[in-house]
Design a protein around this motif. Structure first.
Motif, PDB file in Angstrom:
ATOM      1  N   LEU A   1     -26.282  -4.224  31.003  1.00 32.82           N
ATOM      2  CA  LEU A   1     -24.794  -4.730  31.031  1.00 32.82           C
ATOM      3  C   LEU A   1     -24.472  -5.015  29.665  1.00 32.82           C
ATOM      4  N   GLN A   2     -25.767  -5.874  29.034  1.00 29.40           N
ATOM      5  CA  GLN A   2     -25.560  -6.881  28.081  1.00 29.40           C
ATOM      6  C   GLN A   2     -26.069  -5.706  26.411  1.00 29.40           C
ATOM      7  N   ALA A   3     -26.804  -4.508  27.001  1.00 28.31           N
ATOM      8  CA  ALA A   3     -26.999  -4.119  26.238  1.00 28.31           C
ATOM      9  C   ALA A   3     -25.776  -2.709  25.729  1.00 28.31           C
ATOM     10  N   GLN A   4     -25.019  -2.450  26.840  1.00 26.04           N
ATOM     11  CA  GLN A   4     -24.166  -1.909  26.983  1.00 26.04           C
ATOM     12  C   GLN A   4     -22.921  -2.255  26.186  1.00 26.04           C
ATOM     13  N   GLU A   5     -22.849  -3.710  26.468  1.00 26.35           N
ATOM     14  CA  GLU A   5     -21.781  -4.278  25.593  1.00 26.35           C
ATOM     15  C   GLU A   5     -22.383  -4.449  23.983  1.00 26.35           C
ATOM     16  N   LYS A   6     -23.316  -4.530  23.293  1.00 26.81           N
ATOM     17  CA  LYS A   6     -23.390  -4.377  22.282  1.00 26.81           C
ATOM     18  C   LYS A   6     -23.165  -2.901  21.661  1.00 26.81           C
ATOM     19  N   GLN A   7     -24.039  -1.772  22.338  1.00 30.84           N
ATOM     20  CA  GLN A   7     -23.409  -0.595  22.305  1.00 30.84           C
ATOM     21  C   GLN A   7     -22.286  -0.697  21.768  1.00 30.84           C
ATOM     22  N   ASN A   8     -20.830  -1.829  22.670  1.00 33.63           N
ATOM     23  CA  ASN A   8     -19.667  -0.982  22.544  1.00 33.63           C
ATOM     24  C   ASN A   8     -19.261  -1.730  21.339  1.00 33.63           C
ATOM     25  N   ARG A   9     -19.653  -3.122  21.395  1.00 30.55           N
ATOM     26  CA  ARG A   9     -19.944  -4.275  19.580  1.00 30.55           C
ATOM     27  C   ARG A   9     -20.073  -3.278  18.579  1.00 30.55           C
ATOM     28  N   ILE A  10     -21.295  -2.751  18.367  1.00 29.22           N
ATOM     29  CA  ILE A  10     -21.207  -1.847  17.499  1.00 29.22           C
ATOM     30  C   ILE A  10     -20.689  -0.862  17.463  1.00 29.22           C
ATOM     31  N   ALA A  11     -19.781   0.192  18.619  1.00 25.87           N
ATOM     32  CA  ALA A  11     -19.492   1.137  17.898  1.00 25.87           C
ATOM     33  C   ALA A  11     -17.876   0.559  17.236  1.00 25.87           C
ATOM     34  N   ARG A  12     -17.855  -0.272  17.485  1.00 25.46           N
ATOM     35  CA  ARG A  12     -15.914  -1.356  17.338  1.00 25.46           C
ATOM     36  C   ARG A  12     -16.543  -1.840  15.922  1.00 25.46           C
ATOM     37  N   GLU A  13     -17.584  -2.510  15.190  1.00 28.72           N
ATOM     38  CA  GLU A  13     -17.979  -2.949  14.001  1.00 28.72           C
ATOM     39  C   GLU A  13     -18.222  -1.182  12.632  1.00 28.72           C
ATOM     40  N   LEU A  14     -18.869  -0.229  13.681  1.00 31.36           N
ATOM     41  CA  LEU A  14     -18.708   0.586  13.020  1.00 31.36           C
ATOM     42  C   LEU A  14     -17.051   1.445  12.583  1.00 31.36           C
ATOM     43  N   GLU A  15     -16.390   1.158  13.390  1.00 31.15           N
ATOM     44  CA  GLU A  15     -14.813   1.983  13.279  1.00 31.15           C
ATOM     45  C   GLU A  15     -14.012   0.687  12.432  1.00 31.15           C
ATOM     46  N   GLY A  16     -14.666  -0.894  12.013  1.00 32.32           N
ATOM     47  CA  GLY A  16     -13.798  -1.598  11.727  1.00 32.32           C
ATOM     48  C   GLY A  16     -14.544  -1.488   9.974  1.00 32.32           C
TER      49      GLY A  16
END
Length: 148
Positions: A85-100
């Motif tokens: 779950l933590q890894a999935q949340e980190k993946q989502n965070r990285i995707a948001r950082e890339l989009e931003g």
């Protein structure tokens, strides 16, 4: 004069109540909609487009996503549910950082994610060599084993 002041106060109260009534907040502990970010359909690289560091970061993000998906396929979500779950949340965070456009933040989080996924893979390999991780039992067989 007093009538105009009364009308102004009434309008102010009505507008304030409308503004307060129109806000929405997520349930406590669930985060916002960005926490369940599944988009990450990054724009493809066009032939006439110069390659930049963001393309390499997107490629690294995709590799870490595939690594996480393969660990989940091997059963990591049953052996280490919190780590997955933590890894999935980190993946989502990285995707948001890339989009931003937060390239440095994304690069740092990708490095951290790689390390955590490698550690998770080592732990999963060890556990699977010693035991079997399976989803929890359901139904009557599970109810019979429970000691109430």
């Amino acid at each position: 004069m007093e009538v105009n002041t009364g009308i102004k106060q009434a309008l102010t109260c009505i507008l304030a109540s409308l503004l307060v009534a129109c806000t929405s907040y997520p349930d406590d502990g669930t985060g916002g909609i960005a926490e369940q970010y599944v988009g990450s359909d990054f724009s493809p690289v066009m032939p006439d487009e110069p390659l930049g560091p963001e393309h390499g970061l997107r490629f690294d993000w995709k590799l870490t996503k595939l690594h996480l998906d393969s660990l989940i396929q091997e059963g990591a979500q049953w052996c280490f549910p919190a780590a997955v779950l933590q890894a999935q949340e980190k993946q989502n965070r990285i995707a948001r950082e890339l989009e931003g456009g937060l390239w440095i933040d994304a690069a740092n989080d990708i490095v951290i994610q790689r390390k955590k996924l490698n550690d998770l893979e080592l732990r999963l390999d060890y556990v699977l060599s010693q035991a079997t991780c399976a989803p929890p039992a359901k139904g009557a067989a599970f109810d019979d084993r429970c000691l109430w």
